[in-house]
Write a protein that holds these residues in place. Structure first.
Motif, short mmCIF file in Angstrom:
data_model
loop_
_atom_site.label_atom_id
_atom_site.label_comp_id
_atom_site.label_asym_id
_atom_site.label_seq_id
_atom_site.Cartn_x
_atom_site.Cartn_y
_atom_site.Cartn_z
N LYS A 125 1.79 6.91 -6.83
CA LYS A 125 0.76 7.89 -7.24
C LYS A 125 1.25 9.30 -6.99
CE LYS A 125 -3.20 4.88 -6.50
NZ LYS A 125 -4.39 4.62 -5.69
N GLU A 174 0.83 -1.21 0.00
CA GLU A 174 0.00 0.00 0.00
C GLU A 174 0.87 1.26 0.00
OE1 GLU A 174 -2.79 -0.07 3.21
OE2 GLU A 174 -3.59 -2.02 2.61
N GLU A 188 0.93 4.17 -2.93
CA GLU A 188 0.70 5.59 -2.63
C GLU A 188 1.88 6.44 -3.10
OE1 GLU A 188 -0.51 6.58 1.38
OE2 GLU A 188 -1.55 4.66 1.54
#
Length: 49
Positions: free
Chosen positions: A43, A36, A40
């Motif tokens: 992105k 995760e 992130e």
């Protein structure tokens, strides 16, 4: 094979197996968190480019 031999095998092999399963379960949650975080970060990096 008598019951003493079976108990001895369980004591010698069962404990390492139990520890291995415990560590794998803990590592799985850590790996999910890491995945995760990397997603992130990717992105954020893409948004700035």
């Amino acid at each position: 094979m008598d019951s003493q031999n079976i108990i001895s095998i369980i004591q010698n092999v069962g404990f390492p197996i139990a520890i291995s399963i415990y560590l794998l379960v803990r590592m799985e949650s850590k790996m999910d968190q890491l995945t995760e975080s990397i997603t992130e970060l990717s992105k954020i990096i893409e948004a700035r480019i």
